[in-house]
Design a protein around this motif. Sequence first.
Motif, PDB file in Angstrom:
ATOM      1  N   GLY A   1      14.764 -16.142 -11.370  1.00  0.00           N
ATOM      2  CA  GLY A   1      13.037 -16.627 -10.809  1.00  0.00           C
ATOM      3  C   GLY A   1      11.952 -17.443 -10.293  1.00  0.00           C
ATOM      4  N   GLU A   2      12.827 -17.982  -9.211  1.00  0.00           N
ATOM      5  CA  GLU A   2      12.769 -19.060  -8.488  1.00  0.00           C
ATOM      6  C   GLU A   2      12.205 -18.074  -7.039  1.00  0.00           C
ATOM      7  OE1 GLU A   2      14.768 -22.143  -4.603  1.00  0.00           O
ATOM      8  OE2 GLU A   2      15.582 -21.184  -6.323  1.00  0.00           O
ATOM      9  N   GLY A   3      11.412 -18.557  -6.456  1.00  0.00           N
ATOM     10  CA  GLY A   3      10.534 -17.464  -5.947  1.00  0.00           C
ATOM     11  C   GLY A   3       9.451 -16.907  -6.085  1.00  0.00           C
ATOM     12  N   LEU A   4       9.792 -16.073  -6.866  1.00  0.00           N
ATOM     13  CA  LEU A   4       8.983 -14.700  -7.457  1.00  0.00           C
ATOM     14  C   LEU A   4       7.987 -14.341  -7.415  1.00  0.00           C
ATOM     15  CD1 LEU A   4      11.935 -13.332 -10.077  1.00  0.00           C
ATOM     16  CD2 LEU A   4      11.464 -12.551  -7.445  1.00  0.00           C
ATOM     17  N   ASP A   5       7.250 -15.781  -8.273  1.00  0.00           N
ATOM     18  CA  ASP A   5       6.069 -15.216  -7.402  1.00  0.00           C
ATOM     19  C   ASP A   5       5.318 -15.617  -6.366  1.00  0.00           C
ATOM     20  OD1 ASP A   5       5.663 -15.648 -10.614  1.00  0.00           O
ATOM     21  OD2 ASP A   5       5.231 -17.803 -11.042  1.00  0.00           O
ATOM     22  N   ASP A   6       5.629 -16.475  -5.417  1.00  0.00           N
ATOM     23  CA  ASP A   6       5.615 -16.470  -3.377  1.00  0.00           C
ATOM     24  C   ASP A   6       5.343 -14.945  -3.536  1.00  0.00           C
ATOM     25  OD1 ASP A   6       4.932 -19.291  -4.444  1.00  0.00           O
ATOM     26  OD2 ASP A   6       7.012 -19.936  -3.319  1.00  0.00           O
ATOM     27  N   LEU A   7       6.880 -14.475  -4.108  1.00  0.00           N
ATOM     28  CA  LEU A   7       7.058 -12.913  -2.504  1.00  0.00           C
ATOM     29  C   LEU A   7       5.565 -11.826  -3.651  1.00  0.00           C
ATOM     30  CD1 LEU A   7       8.113 -11.221  -1.156  1.00  0.00           C
ATOM     31  CD2 LEU A   7       9.699 -10.459  -3.610  1.00  0.00           C
ATOM     32  N   ALA A   8       5.800 -12.079  -4.680  1.00  0.00           N
ATOM     33  CA  ALA A   8       4.277 -11.732  -5.440  1.00  0.00           C
ATOM     34  C   ALA A   8       3.534 -11.829  -4.784  1.00  0.00           C
ATOM     35  CB  ALA A   8       4.264 -11.501  -6.816  1.00  0.00           C
ATOM     36  N   GLU A   9       2.619 -13.176  -4.215  1.00  0.00           N
ATOM     37  CA  GLU A   9       1.512 -13.418  -4.094  1.00  0.00           C
ATOM     38  C   GLU A   9       1.708 -13.339  -2.468  1.00  0.00           C
ATOM     39  OE1 GLU A   9      -0.808 -17.734  -2.925  1.00  0.00           O
ATOM     40  OE2 GLU A   9       0.889 -17.820  -4.131  1.00  0.00           O
ATOM     41  N   ALA A  10       2.843 -13.419  -1.643  1.00  0.00           N
ATOM     42  CA  ALA A  10       2.658 -12.661  -0.413  1.00  0.00           C
ATOM     43  C   ALA A  10       3.284 -11.274  -0.049  1.00  0.00           C
ATOM     44  CB  ALA A  10       3.791 -13.121   0.583  1.00  0.00           C
ATOM     45  N   ILE A  11       2.997 -10.148  -1.406  1.00  0.00           N
ATOM     46  CA  ILE A  11       3.151  -8.887  -0.553  1.00  0.00           C
ATOM     47  C   ILE A  11       1.292  -8.384  -1.785  1.00  0.00           C
ATOM     48  CG2 ILE A  11       3.378  -6.474  -2.841  1.00  0.00           C
ATOM     49  CD1 ILE A  11       6.217  -8.298  -3.294  1.00  0.00           C
ATOM     50  N   ALA A  12       1.033  -8.550  -2.153  1.00  0.00           N
ATOM     51  CA  ALA A  12      -0.970  -8.634  -2.795  1.00  0.00           C
ATOM     52  C   ALA A  12      -1.555  -9.265  -1.529  1.00  0.00           C
ATOM     53  CB  ALA A  12      -0.810  -9.813  -4.205  1.00  0.00           C
ATOM     54  N   LYS A  13      -1.233 -10.536  -0.116  1.00  0.00           N
ATOM     55  CA  LYS A  13      -2.213 -11.062   0.175  1.00  0.00           C
ATOM     56  C   LYS A  13      -1.604  -9.538   1.287  1.00  0.00           C
ATOM     57  CE  LYS A  13      -2.084 -16.023  -0.064  1.00  0.00           C
ATOM     58  NZ  LYS A  13      -1.738 -16.990   0.505  1.00  0.00           N
ATOM     59  N   HIS A  14      -0.468  -9.686   1.802  1.00  0.00           N
ATOM     60  CA  HIS A  14      -0.936  -8.296   2.532  1.00  0.00           C
ATOM     61  C   HIS A  14      -1.152  -7.129   2.604  1.00  0.00           C
ATOM     62  CE1 HIS A  14       1.823  -4.979   5.040  1.00  0.00           C
ATOM     63  NE2 HIS A  14       0.680  -6.285   5.915  1.00  0.00           N
ATOM     64  N   GLY A  15      -1.864  -6.539   0.747  1.00  0.00           N
ATOM     65  CA  GLY A  15      -2.100  -5.211   1.125  1.00  0.00           C
ATOM     66  C   GLY A  15      -3.871  -5.601   0.609  1.00  0.00           C
ATOM     67  N   ASP A  16      -4.023  -6.398   0.290  1.00  0.00           N
ATOM     68  CA  ASP A  16      -5.516  -6.856   0.963  1.00  0.00           C
ATOM     69  C   ASP A  16      -6.259  -7.147   2.350  1.00  0.00           C
ATOM     70  OD1 ASP A  16      -5.747  -7.980  -1.626  1.00  0.00           O
ATOM     71  OD2 ASP A  16      -5.602  -9.804  -1.907  1.00  0.00           O
ATOM     72  N   PHE A  17      -5.170  -7.947   2.758  1.00  0.00           N
ATOM     73  CA  PHE A  17      -5.259  -8.116   4.602  1.00  0.00           C
ATOM     74  C   PHE A  17      -5.257  -6.287   5.048  1.00  0.00           C
ATOM     75  CE2 PHE A  17      -3.059  -6.995   8.483  1.00  0.00           C
ATOM     76  CZ  PHE A  17      -3.766  -7.745   9.714  1.00  0.00           C
ATOM     77  N   LEU A  18      -4.480  -5.738   4.315  1.00  0.00           N
ATOM     78  CA  LEU A  18      -4.851  -4.380   5.188  1.00  0.00           C
ATOM     79  C   LEU A  18      -6.065  -3.056   4.741  1.00  0.00           C
ATOM     80  CD1 LEU A  18      -1.297  -2.824   4.378  1.00  0.00           C
ATOM     81  CD2 LEU A  18      -2.424  -3.584   6.875  1.00  0.00           C
ATOM     82  N   GLU A  19      -6.399  -3.904   3.738  1.00  0.00           N
ATOM     83  CA  GLU A  19      -7.893  -3.369   3.003  1.00  0.00           C
ATOM     84  C   GLU A  19      -8.987  -4.017   3.183  1.00  0.00           C
ATOM     85  OE1 GLU A  19      -8.560  -3.480  -1.306  1.00  0.00           O
ATOM     86  OE2 GLU A  19      -6.776  -2.204  -1.710  1.00  0.00           O
ATOM     87  N   ALA A  20      -8.910  -5.902   3.751  1.00  0.00           N
ATOM     88  CA  ALA A  20     -10.278  -5.503   4.075  1.00  0.00           C
ATOM     89  C   ALA A  20      -9.643  -5.996   5.751  1.00  0.00           C
ATOM     90  CB  ALA A  20      -9.862  -7.734   4.406  1.00  0.00           C
ATOM     91  N   SER A  21      -9.430  -5.216   6.151  1.00  0.00           N
ATOM     92  CA  SER A  21      -9.419  -5.193   8.313  1.00  0.00           C
ATOM     93  C   SER A  21     -10.095  -4.075   8.292  1.00  0.00           C
ATOM     94  CB  SER A  21      -8.077  -5.804   8.779  1.00  0.00           C
ATOM     95  OG  SER A  21      -7.141  -4.874   8.095  1.00  0.00           O
ATOM     96  N   GLY A  22      -9.349  -3.415   7.247  1.00  0.00           N
ATOM     97  CA  GLY A  22      -9.482  -1.297   7.745  1.00  0.00           C
ATOM     98  C   GLY A  22      -8.261  -0.927   8.404  1.00  0.00           C
ATOM     99  N   GLU A  23      -7.099  -1.692   8.007  1.00  0.00           N
ATOM    100  CA  GLU A  23      -5.917  -1.203   8.836  1.00  0.00           C
ATOM    101  C   GLU A  23      -5.431  -0.081   7.541  1.00  0.00           C
ATOM    102  OE1 GLU A  23      -3.129  -3.081  10.596  1.00  0.00           O
ATOM    103  OE2 GLU A  23      -4.135  -4.652  11.222  1.00  0.00           O
ATOM    104  N   LEU A  24      -5.429   0.131   6.755  1.00  0.00           N
ATOM    105  CA  LEU A  24      -4.819   0.155   5.416  1.00  0.00           C
ATOM    106  C   LEU A  24      -4.876   2.426   5.591  1.00  0.00           C
ATOM    107  CD1 LEU A  24      -3.237   0.820   2.518  1.00  0.00           C
ATOM    108  CD2 LEU A  24      -5.264   0.316   1.637  1.00  0.00           C
ATOM    109  N   GLN A  25      -6.250   1.912   5.479  1.00  0.00           N
ATOM    110  CA  GLN A  25      -6.790   3.483   6.195  1.00  0.00           C
ATOM    111  C   GLN A  25      -6.613   3.995   7.424  1.00  0.00           C
ATOM    112  OE1 GLN A  25     -10.513   4.302   5.774  1.00  0.00           O
ATOM    113  NE2 GLN A  25     -10.797   6.671   6.289  1.00  0.00           N
ATOM    114  N   SER A  26      -6.176   3.792   8.448  1.00  0.00           N
ATOM    115  CA  SER A  26      -5.898   4.331   9.736  1.00  0.00           C
ATOM    116  C   SER A  26      -4.568   4.469   9.593  1.00  0.00           C
ATOM    117  CB  SER A  26      -6.359   3.449  11.037  1.00  0.00           C
ATOM    118  OG  SER A  26      -5.579   1.885  10.522  1.00  0.00           O
ATOM    119  N   GLN A  27      -3.293   3.238   8.728  1.00  0.00           N
ATOM    120  CA  GLN A  27      -1.946   3.310   8.668  1.00  0.00           C
ATOM    121  C   GLN A  27      -1.445   4.416   8.621  1.00  0.00           C
ATOM    122  OE1 GLN A  27       0.276  -0.387   7.839  1.00  0.00           O
ATOM    123  NE2 GLN A  27       0.785   1.088   6.268  1.00  0.00           N
ATOM    124  N   ARG A  28      -2.244   5.053   7.059  1.00  0.00           N
ATOM    125  CA  ARG A  28      -2.069   5.739   5.888  1.00  0.00           C
ATOM    126  C   ARG A  28      -2.383   6.951   6.625  1.00  0.00           C
ATOM    127  NH1 ARG A  28      -4.339   4.485   0.202  1.00  0.00           N
ATOM    128  NH2 ARG A  28      -2.267   3.169  -0.115  1.00  0.00           N
TER     129      ARG A  28
END
Length: 316
Positions: A233-260
């Motif tokens: 279980g080591e590091g799994l919370d950090d990985l989940a947080e990194a994944i969530a941060k990237h998703g938030d970054f895409l939405e906040a920057s507007g890149e999610l829509q253009s990427q899709r």
Amino acid sequence: MKPLPGLTELRQGGKRALSRMLTRLETEAQTDEISAFLDHACANAMGRVLGLTGPPGVGKSTLTDALIRHFRATDLSVAVLAIDPSSQFTGGALLGDRTRLQTDPGDQDVFVRSMAARDRLGGLSDHAIAAIALLRSVVDRVIVESVGIGQSEGDLVQACDTLVLCIQPGSGDSLQFMKAGIMELPDVVAVTKADMGAAARRAASDVAGALSLSRETQSHWQVPVCEISARTGEGLDDLAEAIAKHGDFLEASGELQSQRAEQQRHWLRDMVRADFGTAGLAVVGEMLETDTGERPFSCFQGISKDLKRRLEDGQA
């Protein structure tokens, strides 16, 4: 023919309704009705798509199991699309049992589907692309686990929002990663089997070095390297947080829509290439360049009918 269900009906219908719809996507592929349904799903995506790739044996299935538990603990619905090698006899998925995923059969908010790579050398078939378009419109998180034998990394980046590259200790040094050409693709890197200690730390250092060489001009998103152990279980919370941060970054920057939108244009080009080759692409090249990516499946239907008519008339 039975009418297609609406997205709200699928969101409330549980595993059985979703399974039946995915089967219809395969058996009724490339019909006008299915194409219109998939375009509607593309326009109403509600979930994030996470791609997991890496070589066989790196621990992708074990990591998928851990991420399912993490997402369900936060009350998020999850769908897993596992892309497996194809049987040369039946064309079906060879690892379709997914024995490593310890999911609760009674949990209607966890859905797992295995799908054969078919002729894509470990990449994503047209049926897999259609399944991703559907799943992201009805669940909160979609996990796409690739075969991980070369082409799948490039295919997967054109279908997911966040790509996680899984690497295990002993994979090689920075130069080898650069030669492989894969360090330009991931949004997050997970070094698995962190319980191996020094070997895992050395692998993380090698990956960080390769990232610094391949992405020196890109500063908008710094790719995190997470050391994880699904066993402890080591590091799994950090990985989940990194994944969530990237998703938030895409939405906040507007890149999610253009990427899709760009992904959906890629799907359209890929469908034309698969059915009609480079000659077909040349005929419709101008249309593909100006298409906005909003209706990829219906556009393909129109292009397919036009090209078939031209072939019959000897014009193409």
